[in-house]
Design an enzyme around this catalytic site. Sequence first.
Site, PDB file in Angstrom:
ATOM      1  N   ASP A   1       0.848  -1.190   0.000  1.00 41.53           N
ATOM      2  CA  ASP A   1       0.000   0.000   0.000  1.00 41.53           C
ATOM      3  C   ASP A   1       0.882   1.238   0.000  1.00 41.53           C
ATOM      4  O   ASP A   1       2.021   1.205   0.489  1.00 41.53           O
ATOM      5  CB  ASP A   1      -0.913   0.009   1.231  1.00 41.53           C
TER       6      ASP A   1
ATOM      7  N   ASP B   1      -7.029  -1.450  -4.528  1.00 40.67           N
ATOM      8  CA  ASP B   1      -8.122  -1.216  -3.582  1.00 40.67           C
ATOM      9  C   ASP B   1      -9.143  -0.255  -4.168  1.00 40.67           C
ATOM     10  O   ASP B   1     -10.360  -0.431  -4.007  1.00 40.67           O
ATOM     11  CB  ASP B   1      -7.571  -0.650  -2.273  1.00 40.67           C
TER      12      ASP B   1
END
Length: 213
Positions: free
Chosen positions: A168, A186
């Site tokens: 991330d 995401d």
Amino acid sequence: MTAKEDGLPKKDQIEPAQERAETRTEQRDTIAWNRYFVFFSITVIGCLADLGTKSWIFRELGMPGGRTWWIWDRVVGFQTSLNEGALFGVGQGQVSWFAGMSVLALVAVLFWLFFLKAARAWILTIALSLVSAGILGNLYDRIGLPGLEWNYANSLHVIGEPVFAVRDWILVMIGNWPWPTFNLADSFLVCGAILLAWQAWRADQTGEKNSNQ
């Protein structure tokens, strides 16, 4: 007395009508080639964009614990993070389970689109292509293909172990509280889910309208 004189359609008039009806049914049941093209194009491009941005940011900022690259000071920036769970860090350490569920989800998407003919609807085609791009991008990380090694230890791993976690890097601050870091995969998953919910709402509204007529 002939069929024409009786006011009844002749056999040579009935058969073409039946053929046209069968042709229309076949056309409704056939998925146009452009649905395949759009689905696989969005899936592949989305997945490559996710993997490319992850690699770039981790190359620029390094493993977690390094600096934060602010685009808008204290509001939006880039910060590397490794997530061994799902969205928002749910289910930490359940990497194998999430990887298996990702594979099953991809199979379900392909089955729904091309076997159950959901790809005849443009919104479903686009929504599920976004979902597939997101699944593939994060699955690539979960099975350890980036080849990273942990630079810190916790209850789940020790320093130097291979990383089986999602990369991330997008950081958004809500006041003084940091929203859990996320990535393009995401974002694709969330956008796909929103489109699916919208399609379900539209179908429900159409059903209610038809039932009231």
